[in-house]
Design a protein around this motif. Structure first.
Motif, PDB file in Angstrom:
ATOM      1  N   SER A 224       0.832  -1.158  -0.011  1.00 34.22           N
ATOM      2  CA  SER A 224       0.047  -0.131  -0.138  1.00 34.22           C
ATOM      3  C   SER A 224       0.803   1.274  -0.039  1.00 34.22           C
ATOM      4  O   SER A 224       1.888   1.384   0.737  1.00 34.22           O
ATOM      5  CB  SER A 224      -0.927  -0.164   1.181  1.00 34.22           C
ATOM      6  OG  SER A 224      -1.580   1.129   1.266  1.00 34.22           O
TER       7      SER A 224
ATOM      8  N   PHE B 195      -2.922   5.634  -0.782  1.00 38.30           N
ATOM      9  CA  PHE B 195      -4.053   5.907  -1.764  1.00 38.30           C
ATOM     10  C   PHE B 195      -4.445   4.655  -2.536  1.00 38.30           C
ATOM     11  O   PHE B 195      -5.678   4.674  -3.358  1.00 38.30           O
ATOM     12  CB  PHE B 195      -3.969   7.190  -2.638  1.00 38.30           C
ATOM     13  CG  PHE B 195      -2.753   7.425  -3.511  1.00 38.30           C
ATOM     14  CD1 PHE B 195      -3.028   6.628  -4.834  1.00 38.30           C
ATOM     15  CD2 PHE B 195      -1.633   7.817  -3.181  1.00 38.30           C
ATOM     16  CE1 PHE B 195      -1.805   6.707  -5.679  1.00 38.30           C
ATOM     17  CE2 PHE B 195      -0.566   7.935  -3.843  1.00 38.30           C
ATOM     18  CZ  PHE B 195      -0.671   7.241  -5.102  1.00 38.30           C
ATOM     19  N   THR B 196      -3.705   3.900  -2.864  1.00 36.57           N
ATOM     20  CA  THR B 196      -3.757   2.604  -3.552  1.00 36.57           C
ATOM     21  C   THR B 196      -2.993   1.601  -3.095  1.00 36.57           C
ATOM     22  O   THR B 196      -1.818   1.898  -2.317  1.00 36.57           O
ATOM     23  CB  THR B 196      -3.678   2.886  -5.046  1.00 36.57           C
ATOM     24  OG1 THR B 196      -4.100   1.718  -5.993  1.00 36.57           O
ATOM     25  CG2 THR B 196      -2.270   3.189  -5.555  1.00 36.57           C
ATOM     26  N   SER B 197      -3.237   0.365  -3.455  1.00 33.50           N
ATOM     27  CA  SER B 197      -2.402  -0.998  -3.115  1.00 33.50           C
ATOM     28  C   SER B 197      -2.378  -1.893  -4.378  1.00 33.50           C
ATOM     29  O   SER B 197      -3.082  -1.800  -5.102  1.00 33.50           O
ATOM     30  CB  SER B 197      -2.916  -1.527  -2.031  1.00 33.50           C
ATOM     31  OG  SER B 197      -4.134  -2.185  -2.131  1.00 33.50           O
ATOM     32  N   ALA B 198      -1.448  -2.638  -4.427  1.00 33.00           N
ATOM     33  CA  ALA B 198      -1.176  -3.523  -5.535  1.00 33.00           C
ATOM     34  C   ALA B 198      -0.975  -5.029  -4.796  1.00 33.00           C
ATOM     35  O   ALA B 198      -0.241  -5.022  -3.688  1.00 33.00           O
ATOM     36  CB  ALA B 198      -0.289  -3.369  -6.475  1.00 33.00           C
TER      37      ALA B 198
END
Length: 159
Positions: free
Chosen positions: A117, A120-123
């Motif tokens: 993370s 503001f976003t994660s992968a």
């Protein structure tokens, strides 16, 4: 000297020796259910407060490499809080997203995946992608890994 005294001495000596042996940062990661490959090769030391989970890992210098299609940058000191399957409050690790460098602030283990993370976003990535530690400059694609020459492998074109 009796046989019991010798055994007692050997037992006490082995307890003192094993108490003085510090595990590596990579072994500590495994104790918390993380693969060793989330840290690059070359960690020269670490500190861990086993009660709070606060840690610092030390590299010999900064470290940059490509992993999949992401460019990663590790500062000489990486800090955070570790618990079983979770790294949080991370500092010292950034990833290039489009044209911006953003901090990776948390890593969670989710079954056979790691979720990274940046706030503001994660992968998500498969854990097997982190079985080996990347090397600075060339990541997981190094030639002559055994002799200290870590130039990046060039892609082979098929004719």
């Amino acid at each position: 000297m009796s046989l019991a005294t010798i055994f007692l001495f050997l037992f006490c000596f082995s307890v003192v020796v094993s108490a003085n042996e510090k595990t590596s940062a990579y072994e500590e990661l495994q104790h918390y259910d993380f693969p060793i490959g989330i840290l690059p090769k070359g960690v020269i030391g670490y500190e861990l407060n086993s009660k709070t989970g606060e840690f610092s890992a030390y590299l010999n210098g900064s470290c940059k490499f490509m992993l999949s299609s992401y460019e990663l940058y590790y500062k000489p000191v990486i800090k955070g809080v570790i618990s079983k399957g979770r790294l949080m409050k991370l500092s010292g690790v950034t990833v290039k997203v489009v044209f911006l460098w953003v901090n990776i602030v948390e890593v969670r283990r989710r079954d056979d995946n790691l979720q990274f993370s940046v706030g503001f976003t994660s992968a998500n990535f498969p854990i097997r992608s982190f079985d080996k530690c990347p090397r600075c400059e060339c990541g997981l694609h190094c030639v002559n890994e055994g002799d200290g020459d870590f130039r990046q492998k060039l892609p082979v074109s098929s004719s």
